[in-house]
Design a protein around this motif. Structure first.
Motif, mmCIF file in Angstrom:
data_model
loop_
_atom_site.group_PDB
_atom_site.id
_atom_site.type_symbol
_atom_site.label_atom_id
_atom_site.label_comp_id
_atom_site.label_asym_id
_atom_site.label_seq_id
_atom_site.Cartn_x
_atom_site.Cartn_y
_atom_site.Cartn_z
ATOM 1 N N PHE A 49 0.838 -1.187 0.000
ATOM 2 C CA PHE A 49 0.000 0.000 0.000
ATOM 3 C C PHE A 49 0.880 1.247 0.000
ATOM 4 N N ARG A 50 0.370 2.304 -0.642
ATOM 5 C CA ARG A 50 1.067 3.595 -0.630
ATOM 6 C C ARG A 50 0.118 4.636 -0.063
ATOM 7 N N ALA A 51 0.644 5.491 0.813
ATOM 8 C CA ALA A 51 -0.143 6.583 1.381
ATOM 9 C C ALA A 51 -0.178 7.748 0.405
ATOM 10 N N VAL A 52 -1.361 8.348 0.263
ATOM 11 C CA VAL A 52 -1.541 9.515 -0.590
ATOM 12 C C VAL A 52 -2.244 10.570 0.243
ATOM 13 N N GLY A 53 -1.571 11.699 0.468
ATOM 14 C CA GLY A 53 -2.188 12.750 1.272
ATOM 15 C C GLY A 53 -1.163 13.722 1.797
ATOM 16 N N ASP A 58 2.704 11.178 2.996
ATOM 17 C CA ASP A 58 2.511 11.050 1.553
ATOM 18 C C ASP A 58 3.669 10.296 0.911
ATOM 19 N N GLY A 59 3.331 9.248 0.162
ATOM 20 C CA GLY A 59 4.345 8.461 -0.533
ATOM 21 C C GLY A 59 4.906 7.303 0.261
ATOM 22 N N THR A 60 4.554 7.186 1.534
ATOM 23 C CA THR A 60 5.047 6.082 2.353
ATOM 24 C C THR A 60 4.451 4.770 1.841
ATOM 25 N N VAL A 61 5.303 3.765 1.660
ATOM 26 C CA VAL A 61 4.876 2.465 1.145
ATOM 27 C C VAL A 61 5.072 1.429 2.247
ATOM 28 N N VAL A 62 4.019 0.636 2.493
ATOM 29 C CA VAL A 62 4.072 -0.410 3.525
ATOM 30 C C VAL A 62 3.462 -1.695 2.990
ATOM 31 N N VAL A 63 3.778 -2.807 3.639
ATOM 32 C CA VAL A 63 3.142 -4.088 3.355
ATOM 33 C C VAL A 63 2.229 -4.380 4.527
ATOM 34 N N ALA A 64 0.955 -4.674 4.228
ATOM 35 C CA ALA A 64 -0.022 -4.914 5.289
ATOM 36 C C ALA A 64 -1.114 -5.853 4.783
ATOM 37 N N PRO A 65 -1.810 -6.531 5.712
ATOM 38 C CA PRO A 65 -2.868 -7.457 5.304
ATOM 39 C C PRO A 65 -4.189 -6.773 4.926
ATOM 40 N N GLU A 67 -6.364 -2.537 4.500
ATOM 41 C CA GLU A 67 -6.230 -1.080 4.467
ATOM 42 C C GLU A 67 -6.115 -0.470 5.866
ATOM 43 N N PRO A 68 -6.946 -0.904 6.841
ATOM 44 C CA PRO A 68 -6.780 -0.342 8.195
ATOM 45 C C PRO A 68 -5.388 -0.619 8.779
ATOM 46 N N ALA A 69 -4.885 -1.826 8.554
ATOM 47 C CA ALA A 69 -3.542 -2.155 9.043
ATOM 48 C C ALA A 69 -2.496 -1.324 8.319
ATOM 49 N N ALA A 70 -2.718 -1.080 7.022
ATOM 50 C CA ALA A 70 -1.783 -0.247 6.253
ATOM 51 C C ALA A 70 -1.762 1.169 6.805
ATOM 52 N N ARG A 71 -2.920 1.727 7.156
ATOM 53 C CA ARG A 71 -2.979 3.079 7.737
ATOM 54 C C ARG A 71 -2.156 3.142 9.025
ATOM 55 N N GLU A 72 -2.310 2.123 9.874
ATOM 56 C CA GLU A 72 -1.557 2.081 11.133
ATOM 57 C C GLU A 72 -0.053 2.008 10.868
ATOM 58 N N ARG A 73 0.339 1.192 9.908
ATOM 59 C CA ARG A 73 1.767 1.032 9.603
ATOM 60 C C ARG A 73 2.350 2.291 8.977
ATOM 61 N N VAL A 74 1.550 2.979 8.158
ATOM 62 C CA VAL A 74 2.002 4.244 7.572
ATOM 63 C C VAL A 74 2.261 5.262 8.681
ATOM 64 N N LEU A 75 1.330 5.373 9.614
ATOM 65 C CA LEU A 75 1.505 6.317 10.724
ATOM 66 C C LEU A 75 2.729 5.955 11.556
ATOM 67 N N ALA A 76 2.879 4.677 11.853
ATOM 68 C CA ALA A 76 4.026 4.243 12.654
ATOM 69 C C ALA A 76 5.344 4.499 11.920
ATOM 70 N N ALA A 77 5.371 4.189 10.623
ATOM 71 C CA ALA A 77 6.599 4.378 9.847
ATOM 72 C C ALA A 77 6.965 5.846 9.715
ATOM 73 N N GLY A 91 -3.480 14.353 13.303
ATOM 74 C CA GLY A 91 -2.517 13.830 12.349
ATOM 75 C C GLY A 91 -2.884 14.178 10.928
ATOM 76 N N PRO A 92 -2.063 13.732 10.001
ATOM 77 C CA PRO A 92 -2.276 14.069 8.598
ATOM 78 C C PRO A 92 -3.478 13.345 8.013
ATOM 79 N N GLU A 93 -4.101 13.993 7.043
ATOM 80 C CA GLU A 93 -5.181 13.342 6.313
ATOM 81 C C GLU A 93 -4.557 12.602 5.123
ATOM 82 N N PHE A 94 -4.935 11.335 4.960
ATOM 83 C CA PHE A 94 -4.406 10.539 3.865
ATOM 84 C C PHE A 94 -5.271 9.316 3.618
ATOM 85 N N ASP A 95 -5.126 8.774 2.431
ATOM 86 C CA ASP A 95 -5.744 7.508 2.058
ATOM 87 C C ASP A 95 -4.609 6.541 1.748
ATOM 88 N N VAL A 96 -4.931 5.258 1.753
ATOM 89 C CA VAL A 96 -3.966 4.259 1.309
ATOM 90 C C VAL A 96 -4.536 3.589 0.073
#
Length: 99
Positions: A49-53, A58-65, A67-77, A91-96
């Motif tokens: 998943f890639r974060a857009v926002g 913005d632009g953070t790429v994570v591997v997650a099972p 979308e909700p898990a991807a959002r958490e991993r983006v924030l943590a990363a 926090g920032p507004e973004f979609d994955v």
């Protein structure tokens, strides 16, 4: 691409940089391409998943099972705390999106 291949490709890119055969920008592009290839071929229990926002996510790429898990991993990363004691979202507004 497996982990060993990715590491070898990054080492090759760094060696070319150290030898003066590649500049920093070219080395950064090559290393990013290796990482992106590794992530998209990652044989794990998840999707890429890639974060857009907003910055800094913005632009953070994570591997997650999911979308909700991807959002958490983006924030943590990104080092962003998405928790809030109120009803307002901090926090920032973004979609994955799947990448």
């Amino acid at each position: 691409m497996d982990r060993i291949s990715a590491i070898r490709n990054v080492e090759d890119a760094l060696r070319e940089f150290e030898n003066g055969d590649a500049d920093l920008a070219a080395t950064e592009r090559r290393v990013a391409a290796v990482l992106r290839t590794y992530a998209t071929e990652f044989d794990g229990d998840g999707d890429v998943f890639r974060a857009v926002g907003d910055d800094p996510v913005d632009g953070t790429v994570v591997v997650a099972p999911s979308e909700p898990a991807a959002r958490e991993r983006v924030l943590a990363a990104s080092g962003v705390d998405g928790e809030s004691d109120s009803d307002e979202v901090e926090g920032p507004e973004f979609d994955v999106e799947r990448f």
